[in-house]
Design a protein around this motif. Structure first.
Motif, PDB file in Angstrom:
ATOM      1  N   MET A 199      40.030  53.190  33.565  1.00  0.00           N
ATOM      2  CA  MET A 199      40.058  52.243  32.452  1.00  0.00           C
ATOM      3  C   MET A 199      39.745  50.820  32.936  1.00  0.00           C
ATOM      4  O   MET A 199      39.017  50.070  32.278  1.00  0.00           O
ATOM      5  CB  MET A 199      41.432  52.279  31.772  1.00  0.00           C
ATOM      6  CG  MET A 199      41.821  53.626  31.166  1.00  0.00           C
ATOM      7  SD  MET A 199      40.774  54.154  29.779  1.00  0.00           S
ATOM      8  CE  MET A 199      39.767  55.432  30.574  1.00  0.00           C
ATOM      9  N   VAL A 200      40.285  50.443  34.091  1.00  0.00           N
ATOM     10  CA  VAL A 200      40.024  49.112  34.642  1.00  0.00           C
ATOM     11  C   VAL A 200      38.551  48.963  35.021  1.00  0.00           C
ATOM     12  O   VAL A 200      37.938  47.919  34.780  1.00  0.00           O
ATOM     13  CB  VAL A 200      40.940  48.847  35.861  1.00  0.00           C
ATOM     14  CG1 VAL A 200      40.453  47.639  36.665  1.00  0.00           C
ATOM     15  CG2 VAL A 200      42.371  48.612  35.392  1.00  0.00           C
ATOM     16  N   VAL A 201      37.949  50.014  35.597  1.00  0.00           N
ATOM     17  CA  VAL A 201      36.527  49.959  35.934  1.00  0.00           C
ATOM     18  C   VAL A 201      35.700  49.693  34.681  1.00  0.00           C
ATOM     19  O   VAL A 201      34.774  48.868  34.681  1.00  0.00           O
ATOM     20  CB  VAL A 201      36.083  51.269  36.622  1.00  0.00           C
ATOM     21  CG1 VAL A 201      34.559  51.365  36.683  1.00  0.00           C
ATOM     22  CG2 VAL A 201      36.646  51.335  38.036  1.00  0.00           C
ATOM     23  N   ARG A 202      36.026  50.368  33.590  1.00  0.00           N
ATOM     24  CA  ARG A 202      35.272  50.164  32.351  1.00  0.00           C
ATOM     25  C   ARG A 202      35.465  48.754  31.808  1.00  0.00           C
ATOM     26  O   ARG A 202      34.518  48.135  31.295  1.00  0.00           O
ATOM     27  CB  ARG A 202      35.675  51.220  31.321  1.00  0.00           C
ATOM     28  CG  ARG A 202      35.313  52.637  31.753  1.00  0.00           C
ATOM     29  CD  ARG A 202      35.560  53.666  30.651  1.00  0.00           C
ATOM     30  NE  ARG A 202      35.322  55.024  31.143  1.00  0.00           N
ATOM     31  CZ  ARG A 202      34.995  56.058  30.380  1.00  0.00           C
ATOM     32  NH1 ARG A 202      34.876  55.883  29.069  1.00  0.00           N
ATOM     33  NH2 ARG A 202      34.800  57.255  30.908  1.00  0.00           N
ATOM     34  N   LEU A 203      36.683  48.226  31.893  1.00  0.00           N
ATOM     35  CA  LEU A 203      36.894  46.836  31.477  1.00  0.00           C
ATOM     36  C   LEU A 203      36.043  45.885  32.312  1.00  0.00           C
ATOM     37  O   LEU A 203      35.419  44.959  31.784  1.00  0.00           O
ATOM     38  CB  LEU A 203      38.370  46.457  31.624  1.00  0.00           C
ATOM     39  CG  LEU A 203      39.366  47.026  30.618  1.00  0.00           C
ATOM     40  CD1 LEU A 203      40.786  46.570  30.983  1.00  0.00           C
ATOM     41  CD2 LEU A 203      39.031  46.592  29.191  1.00  0.00           C
ATOM     42  N   LEU A 204      36.023  46.105  33.613  1.00  0.00           N
ATOM     43  CA  LEU A 204      35.237  45.244  34.493  1.00  0.00           C
ATOM     44  C   LEU A 204      33.750  45.332  34.171  1.00  0.00           C
ATOM     45  O   LEU A 204      33.047  44.316  34.151  1.00  0.00           O
ATOM     46  CB  LEU A 204      35.490  45.624  35.952  1.00  0.00           C
ATOM     47  CG  LEU A 204      36.884  45.313  36.493  1.00  0.00           C
ATOM     48  CD1 LEU A 204      37.094  45.993  37.842  1.00  0.00           C
ATOM     49  CD2 LEU A 204      37.112  43.806  36.619  1.00  0.00           C
ATOM     50  N   GLN A 205      33.263  46.530  33.906  1.00  0.00           N
ATOM     51  CA  GLN A 205      31.851  46.698  33.583  1.00  0.00           C
ATOM     52  C   GLN A 205      31.495  46.045  32.251  1.00  0.00           C
ATOM     53  O   GLN A 205      30.436  45.425  32.114  1.00  0.00           O
ATOM     54  CB  GLN A 205      31.500  48.184  33.555  1.00  0.00           C
ATOM     55  CG  GLN A 205      31.497  48.841  34.928  1.00  0.00           C
ATOM     56  CD  GLN A 205      31.330  50.343  34.869  1.00  0.00           C
ATOM     57  OE1 GLN A 205      31.668  50.982  33.858  1.00  0.00           O
ATOM     58  NE2 GLN A 205      30.822  50.939  35.942  1.00  0.00           N
TER      59      GLN A 205
END
Length: 391
Positions: A199-205
């Motif tokens: 979920m954090v990776v998607r927020l960062l992207q």
């Protein structure tokens, strides 16, 4: 090309351990309904009909009695078996915020999303174990979200992505509400483990990688126990176009990521494979500038939880400074944090996670301990960066 990272290491072992935790239930959030598409702007003005309700947050700053706002004191267990009290508490006015997303806790083998929060003991327990100590250096924001069940990971990719899209719609909505209602221009730290790391990776992207203003706002990101890749010899690319992984002390706006395995487990290569020309990201939280150097880690574990209890300890947490060491190792492009457990010939202290056992040598490695082994070092990465910010 910015390639979204969509494959996750399931947190099966962590999820199996969490039901053993017996914490008091918090008030249950209202029933969840499908969300409309989240607005694209993460700036002031966004208000979520769902996340404006405080009951939809596991942790909010200053709220009494939640999983993150309590005594954080620890008892340090030394190699000779002696104990030292380490008084720790939630910071009154920390200069930065932490947005944390918890890992998989729903053990149902049917595919779907967790949408019943009446029994939230496992969620509260993992937030306490993985996130509470970060309250010493930042204000903690932890939303409930409709994560996928453990069984979803064993279904086909289309079904997994459908479930993860629902989970991410909640996390993005909560993050946008946080940005619009709580952030007020403060530096941000993103933290997540396993499914939470995805979920954090998607927020960062979606909200940081292509937005220079948001990258300026990012103090550091910590998607731990996920699958992040970078071209060999580079510090950015593949998972993120513009966000680098951390390579220098005090570096801002960078990413700390790793998957942990015990030394010589030989099982890590079966979890995920890097694309040709890419390598997995491994940042050693205790030695960012020299990740291959083996150093002792500052390990925090809750006194009551899946890691057992220590006799004679009355504090909520237990600290070990010289029990586990870690270094980034490489196996044909699969980089991982190699964990070594120190010898204890006199058996004067019992390891909270005895990684010599068979369980820790399976395909999951030491995944359930990812956030515990180097928790003190992760906290220190935030503290030193926050301390260097201009007043």
């Amino acid at each position: 090309m910015n390639k979204p990272t969509r494959r996750i290491v399931p947190a099966a072992l962590l999820a199996c351990a969490l039901p053993l935790l017996l914490l008091a239930c918090a008030s249950a959030p209202p029933p969840l309904t499908p969300l409309p598409q989240a607005l694209s702007s993460p700036y002031t003005g966004y208000s979520s009909p769902r996340y404006r309700d405080p009951a939809m947050w596991v942790c909010l700053p200053g709220r009494e009695g939640d999983a993150c706002n309590h005594d954080l004191s620890a008892t340090e267990i030394h190699a000779d078996g002696s104990h030292t009290l380490v008084p720790l508490q939630v910071a009154a006015q920390p200069p930065v915020d932490c947005f944390y997303v918890y890992p998989t806790v729903d053990l149902h083998f049917g595919a779907g999303n967790h949408d019943d929060f009446k029994d939230d003991k496992a969620i509260l327990a993992v937030a306490n174990a993985q996130a509470a100590q970060f309250g010493r250096v930042c204000k903690l924001y932890v939303p409930f979200y409709r994560q996928v069940t453990i069984g979803t990971y064993f279904r086909d990719e289309k079904r997994r992505e459908q479930g993860l899209a629902v989970a991410y719609s909640d996390v993005a909505d909560a993050f946008l509400h946080y940005m619009g209602s709580y952030n007020h221009g403060r530096p941000v730290v993103l933290i997540g483990h396993s499914q939470g790391a995805e979920m954090v990776v998607r927020l960062l992207q979606d909200y940081f990688d292509k937005d220079p203003a948001m990258r300026q706002r990012l103090l550091i990101a910590m998607p731990i126990g996920g699958t992040l890749q970078v071209p060999i010899g580079k510090t950015r690319g593949t998972t993120f176009l513009n966000l680098p992984y951390c390579t220098r002390a005090g570096e801002l706006g960078c990413v700390v990521a790793f998957n942990s395995y015990r030394r010589e487990s030989g099982s890590f290569k079966h979890i995920a494979e890097s694309a040709p020309g890419d390598a997995m990201i491994c940042v050693n939280p205790a030695s960012v500038a020299d990740p291959g150097r083996g150093v002792y880690l500052r390990t925090y574990v809750p006194q009551h939880g899946p890691f057992g209890t220590v006799k004679g300890v009355s504090t909520p947490f237990v600290l070990y400074r010289d029990l586990y060491s870690g270094r980034c190792a490489d196996d044909n492009g699969y980089r991982y944090l190699e964990i070594t457990q120190g010898a204890d010939p006199g058996k004067l202290r019992k390891p909270p996670m005895d990684i010599s056992g068979w369980l820790w040598g399976t395909k999951m490695g030491t995944h359930i301990g990812d956030m515990q082994f180097a928790q003190g070092d992760l906290i220190e990465l935030i503290r030193t960066r926050a301390a260097a910010l201009p007043n």
